[in-house]
Design a protein around this motif. Structure first.
Motif, PDB file in Angstrom:
ATOM      1  N   ALA A 154      -3.958  10.083  -3.937  1.00  0.00           N
ATOM      2  CA  ALA A 154      -4.186   9.407  -2.651  1.00  0.00           C
ATOM      3  C   ALA A 154      -3.211   9.946  -1.604  1.00  0.00           C
ATOM      4  O   ALA A 154      -2.051  10.193  -1.890  1.00  0.00           O
ATOM      5  CB  ALA A 154      -3.999   7.902  -2.807  1.00  0.00           C
ATOM      6  N   GLU A 177       0.827  -1.210   0.000  1.00  0.00           N
ATOM      7  CA  GLU A 177       0.000   0.000   0.000  1.00  0.00           C
ATOM      8  C   GLU A 177       0.858   1.255   0.000  1.00  0.00           C
ATOM      9  O   GLU A 177       0.490   2.270  -0.593  1.00  0.00           O
ATOM     10  CB  GLU A 177      -0.968  -0.009   1.185  1.00  0.00           C
ATOM     11  CG  GLU A 177      -2.012  -1.103   1.111  1.00  0.00           C
ATOM     12  CD  GLU A 177      -2.895  -1.031  -0.128  1.00  0.00           C
ATOM     13  OE1 GLU A 177      -3.202   0.086  -0.608  1.00  0.00           O
ATOM     14  OE2 GLU A 177      -3.287  -2.101  -0.625  1.00  0.00           O
ATOM     15  N   LEU A 191       0.633   4.273  -2.738  1.00  0.00           N
ATOM     16  CA  LEU A 191       0.494   5.689  -2.364  1.00  0.00           C
ATOM     17  C   LEU A 191       1.598   6.539  -2.976  1.00  0.00           C
ATOM     18  O   LEU A 191       1.367   7.682  -3.382  1.00  0.00           O
ATOM     19  CB  LEU A 191       0.506   5.846  -0.839  1.00  0.00           C
ATOM     20  CG  LEU A 191      -0.749   5.436  -0.096  1.00  0.00           C
ATOM     21  CD1 LEU A 191      -0.508   5.494   1.406  1.00  0.00           C
ATOM     22  CD2 LEU A 191      -1.923   6.318  -0.472  1.00  0.00           C
ATOM     23  N   LYS A 205      -3.901   5.511   3.489  1.00  0.00           N
ATOM     24  CA  LYS A 205      -4.525   4.200   3.326  1.00  0.00           C
ATOM     25  C   LYS A 205      -4.458   3.488   4.663  1.00  0.00           C
ATOM     26  O   LYS A 205      -3.406   3.458   5.316  1.00  0.00           O
ATOM     27  CB  LYS A 205      -3.781   3.387   2.258  1.00  0.00           C
ATOM     28  CG  LYS A 205      -4.237   1.967   2.111  1.00  0.00           C
ATOM     29  CD  LYS A 205      -5.633   1.873   1.545  1.00  0.00           C
ATOM     30  CE  LYS A 205      -6.001   0.396   1.374  1.00  0.00           C
ATOM     31  NZ  LYS A 205      -7.355   0.207   1.017  1.00  0.00           N
TER      32      LYS A 205
END
Length: 72
Positions: free
Chosen positions: A55, A45, A49, A58
């Motif tokens: 984004a 993740e 990102l 997360k």
């Protein structure tokens, strides 16, 4: 060093929690509670990102390795 400390703490029956369940910690701690912080998923993740400019965060879930902790 940790094993020695843990064994001395067990005389007092204090609970021990381990983050990220490794084989070594499993051998040292035995039946203690473990919380798996999902380091591989965290890394995946983080890379997503890094390359996604839209984004900013997360949330990655963790897992309890001992059912007794989930009941509390």
């Amino acid at each position: 060093m940790f094993a020695k400390l843990n064994s001395s703490l067990q005389k007092f029956k204090l609970p021990t929690v381990c983050f990220n369940s490794s084989r070594l910690m499993g051998m040292i701690l035995g039946d203690s509670e473990k919380i798996d912080m999902q380091p591989r998923e965290l890394g995946q993740e983080a890379v997503k990102l890094l390359f996604n400019q839209n984004a900013h965060q997360k949330i990655v879930n963790f897992k309890f390795s001992d059912n007794s902790m989930q009941e509390n």
